[in-house]
Every structure is written in structure tokens, then in C-alpha cells.
Write a protein that holds these residues in place. Structure first.
Motif, PDB file in Angstrom:
ATOM      1  N   CYS A 154       0.848  -1.173   0.000  1.00  0.00           N
ATOM      2  CA  CYS A 154       0.000   0.000   0.000  1.00  0.00           C
ATOM      3  C   CYS A 154       0.890   1.231   0.000  1.00  0.00           C
ATOM      4  CB  CYS A 154      -0.819  -0.023   1.299  1.00  0.00           C
ATOM      5  SG  CYS A 154      -2.358   0.861   1.245  1.00  0.00           S
ATOM      6  N   ASP A 155       0.539   2.239  -0.773  1.00  0.00           N
ATOM      7  CA  ASP A 155       1.161   3.541  -0.584  1.00  0.00           C
ATOM      8  C   ASP A 155       0.392   4.260   0.515  1.00  0.00           C
ATOM      9  OD1 ASP A 155       2.774   2.910  -2.708  1.00  0.00           O
ATOM     10  OD2 ASP A 155       1.749   4.213  -4.142  1.00  0.00           O
ATOM     11  N   ARG A 174       8.115   6.664   5.586  1.00  0.00           N
ATOM     12  CA  ARG A 174       9.033   6.074   4.599  1.00  0.00           C
ATOM     13  C   ARG A 174      10.038   5.126   5.245  1.00  0.00           C
ATOM     14  NH1 ARG A 174       9.592  11.397   0.652  1.00  0.00           N
ATOM     15  NH2 ARG A 174       7.602  11.045  -0.411  1.00  0.00           N
ATOM     16  N   VAL A 178       7.688   2.139   2.611  1.00  0.00           N
ATOM     17  CA  VAL A 178       6.513   2.359   1.768  1.00  0.00           C
ATOM     18  C   VAL A 178       6.603   3.773   1.200  1.00  0.00           C
ATOM     19  CG1 VAL A 178       4.971   0.781   3.005  1.00  0.00           C
ATOM     20  CG2 VAL A 178       5.077   3.171   3.697  1.00  0.00           C
ATOM     21  N   ALA A 179       5.955   3.966   0.066  1.00  0.00           N
ATOM     22  CA  ALA A 179       5.862   5.311  -0.495  1.00  0.00           C
ATOM     23  C   ALA A 179       4.807   6.081   0.291  1.00  0.00           C
ATOM     24  CB  ALA A 179       5.478   5.233  -1.966  1.00  0.00           C
ATOM     25  N   ALA A 180       5.081   7.345   0.558  1.00  0.00           N
ATOM     26  CA  ALA A 180       4.097   8.204   1.244  1.00  0.00           C
ATOM     27  C   ALA A 180       4.048   9.519   0.495  1.00  0.00           C
ATOM     28  CB  ALA A 180       4.513   8.418   2.693  1.00  0.00           C
ATOM     29  N   TYR A 181       2.838  10.001   0.258  1.00  0.00           N
ATOM     30  CA  TYR A 181       2.651  11.185  -0.580  1.00  0.00           C
ATOM     31  C   TYR A 181       1.841  12.256   0.139  1.00  0.00           C
ATOM     32  CZ  TYR A 181       3.944   7.971  -4.351  1.00  0.00           C
ATOM     33  OH  TYR A 181       4.600   7.076  -5.152  1.00  0.00           O
ATOM     34  N   ARG A 216      -2.432   1.788  -4.531  1.00  0.00           N
ATOM     35  CA  ARG A 216      -1.131   2.345  -4.898  1.00  0.00           C
ATOM     36  C   ARG A 216      -1.265   3.388  -5.994  1.00  0.00           C
ATOM     37  NH1 ARG A 216       2.549  -2.687  -4.292  1.00  0.00           N
ATOM     38  NH2 ARG A 216       3.565  -2.135  -2.321  1.00  0.00           N
TER      39      ARG A 216
ATOM     40  N   VAL B 208       6.392  13.164  -7.373  1.00  0.00           N
ATOM     41  CA  VAL B 208       6.435  11.808  -7.917  1.00  0.00           C
ATOM     42  C   VAL B 208       7.271  11.851  -9.189  1.00  0.00           C
ATOM     43  CG1 VAL B 208       4.246  11.018  -6.939  1.00  0.00           C
ATOM     44  CG2 VAL B 208       4.242  12.128  -9.170  1.00  0.00           C
TER      45      VAL B 208
END
Lengths: 223, 223
Positions: A154-155, A174, A178-181, A216, B208
């Protein structure tokens, strides 16, 4: 670095405590009963190898006091507002990470958002703008978090009104690989929190060939 | 099989027309001006190889009349309600696929939802429950749709109050070689429509390493 996880004896809280401790971050878990928190901390510590950071157990207020700066609220949604009221004074100078999803009573396939629009916005209104609230980690399955043999599918979509606070939370998350935005202001939580019941619906439906679906952000496909 | 795409001369409509025609589905595109729709249909047809199904151009009402059953509403959101009012009588016995995202005026990084909660719910209220509305295809970039050299980097989250209608739409969308999932009632559009401005925000942010981000449902990671 030391964070606290309130509701740290629940499935989401336990999984996060394990993942963060394994990543080298000390964790103070908080529960209504300090003894229960201490027992959980011991149990969780036994699941990790000696190189992991320490997990300790406390009552809710003592756990908050232990955090350098970042406090994760992982209590059941029914205890969301009352818990915040009970720790508001201790949160001055800290950042609250709200992972709550306001699922409808008796129907985890739907949200029942509070009047503020989302749990994150409700928390921000309750604490006042001087205590930054960051919504994050809503869409990660507790089962996935507790399964340390696998990475997180999961992001993490992060939102909140305070950019510096969000950047600290993104840096923290992070560490779990995991990617975090940054997905915008607290208002974005109306969307992000509501993704969870959609994932639960898919998991229940058997229309996907797996359980514990994640979500994602994807780049355009290559040739 | 023949569908119609209203707003078929806009970027989203053009990309959908190309993709569906390539998949063997005849497309009647509708625009306020029939001549403009006819020109667009000719242009689009020239981009496809002769094995593709035909694309024709019409005014909005004539395009609706051409559809066997499925009508995609891809007009700008500002024309959403007025277009529906103008075709309501022709939609009896058909299914409306609403792809509208109510972006905030002047800020594509935010939604400004209508009083009904979402565009899909507003459409359903306007048409009445006897004409099923299915929300879908909100999160697919128009640039990606029009780039026929690449596949679509997005799963499609489908919602609506009529299960049979949703199943028809899911079957249609899967012809584009994308996964499509039943994500619950029309109310889920409050979340699904709001994912688009989050993707736009990410694309704009340069945080990104790509533009035209999509969103996907992911299984748990394997070892």
C-alpha cells in the motif's frame, strides 16, 4: 527517536508498533490500562530481534508524554474524540497522526463521516490549529502490518493543513519502506479515509483474487 | 454493441472513443454542435486501423438515441446537470455512465462536491431511480487514454445503486484491458471522484517521478 501509539494494543496499533520498532524507532504504546499496554509491549518485543528499538507500555497520557514529537492515534473510532479531549493539553508542541476511519456502525463497507467532514478534520477542529493534525496510514490492512514476513502492499496518502508536520510524518512513514505522498489539506481526508471501506468491500466481495487489498499510486505503463 | 459518449470532442471523451472503438465497440460521439462531433469522429477514425469499430458524430440528443444501452457522460462538469436535463427523456431504458469530477473552480487540486454529495449522486437524483447511474472512469488521465501506444495505468472504481447496471459497465470497461471493481453504492462516488484531484495534485507537485499518475488496487506483497 521515540513515537507514541495510542490504542497500541489494538490490531492496527500493534502492527505499527512492530513495524516502527523494527525500523529502529522507539515506541511507547498507550492503552486505557497501563498494565495491558505493558503486557502488549512485552509480547511485541518478543516478536522482534534484539536489533529492534524498544517498545514500552503506558497509560494513554504517559504514552503521549514519552513521544519526542509524533503521536499516532490508533484507538477505535468510537473513542476518537474522547481520547483527544483527554490528551489535548499534552499535545502542545507535538504532531498528532490520525489514522482513524469513521466506519458506519455495523457496516464496515461504508463510512459515516462526522459533521466536520472527516476524522482528520474533526481532530484538527477539536485540538485547534496550533496542534497540527496529519491524517495518514488509513488504508493499510492490520493483517498486513502484523505480517512481518511481507512488505506493505500500500502507498500511504498523507494529508493535513501544516506542511512541515506532513513532511515529518512522510519521513517517518518512509522508514517502513513504503511510499508516502502529500495529498493536500486535511479536507483530502474525506477521500482518503473513505478508501478503506472500499478496500474492505472488495476484500469481503470475493471479486478480487486476494484479501487485504491495498491501494497504490501508479506511473503510466511502459511499453 | 454501440455506446454513446457525450462530450466526445473533449480530451476524455476522445480518448474513450478511441479506446472503445479499438476494442470493437461502435461509438456515437455527441457534442453541442453536430458538425464538430462529425469532424472529431472523422479525425479519431483516422487514428485507428481499419479493424476498429466505427466512430460517428452527432448532436447530443441524436448521440443518445444511437446507443444500444450505455451512455457515457463526459461533458465538462459545468455542463453536467444541464446536459442531463436535456436528455432525461431519451435515457429511459438506458444506463448513464457518469465520469464527471466536480473540481473546484480555478483549483484542479480540490473537489467542490454538489449538495447531493457527488456528481454521481446528483445525476441519480436528477434522473430518478428508474434510470440507473453508474459512476466510473473518473481517475484515468485523458493523456493516458489518448496515448494508444501504452496501456491504461489505472484500475477503474465503479459505483452506483443498481447492481445489474454496474455489472454491464464493468463488463464494458474490462474490454479496455483494465481491471474494474464494484465499489459499492453511488455514495462511494464521494471518495472515488475525489481521488482525481489528489492525482492531479501529485502530478503537479513534482514529488512523484512521473506525470499522469493512476491508482490501483494491490494484492498483498509476495515474498
Amino acid at each position: 527517536m521515540k513515537i507514541s501509539i495510542l490504542g497500541g494494543t489494538g490490531p492496527q496499533g500493534r502492527g505499527l508498533a512492530l513495524r516502527f520498532a523494527r525500523a529502529g524507532i522507539e515506541v511507547a504504546i498507550g492503552s486505557r490500562e497501563a498494565a495491558r499496554a505493558a503486557d502488549a509491549a512485552t509480547e511485541l518485543g518478543a516478536l522482534l530481534n534484539p536489533a529492534a528499538a524498544a517498545i514500552s507500555g503506558h497509560d494513554i497520557r504517559a504514552a503521549v508524554a514519552q513521544a519526542d514529537e509524533l503521536v499516532i492515534l490508533a484507538v477505535p473510532y468510537s473513542a476518537h474524540d474522547a481520547t483527544l479531549e483527554s490528551i489535548k493539553d499534552l499535545l502542545v508542541g507535538k504532531v498528532l497522526i490520525d489514522i482513524a476511519v469513521p466506519l458506519a456502525q455495523g457496516d464496515p463497507k461504508r463510512v459515516a463521516m462526522p459533521a466536520a467532514g472527516s476524522a482528520t478534520e474533526a481532530a484538527q477542529a477539536l485540538l485547534g490549529e496550533s496542534i497540527p493534525v496529519v491524517g495518514a496510514l488509513h488504508n493499510v490492512s492490520a493483517t498486513v502490518l502484523n505480517d512481518l514476513e511481507h512488505s506493505i502492499n500500500c502507498d500511504v496518502l498523507v494529508c493535513g493543513n501544516d506542511l512541515a508536520a506532513k513532511e515529518k510524518v512522510i519521513e517517518l512513514i518512509r522508514k517502513l519502506d513504503v511510499a508516502a505522498y502529500n495529498c493536500g489539506p486535511a479536507e483530502s481526508a474525506r477521500c482518503i479515509e473513505a478508501i478503506t471501506p472500499i478496500l474492505i468491500r472488495l476484500n469481503i466481495s470475493k471479486k478480487v483474487p486476494f484479501t487485504h487489498a491495498g491501494i497504490r499510486i501508479c506511473p503510466p505503463d511502459a511499453h
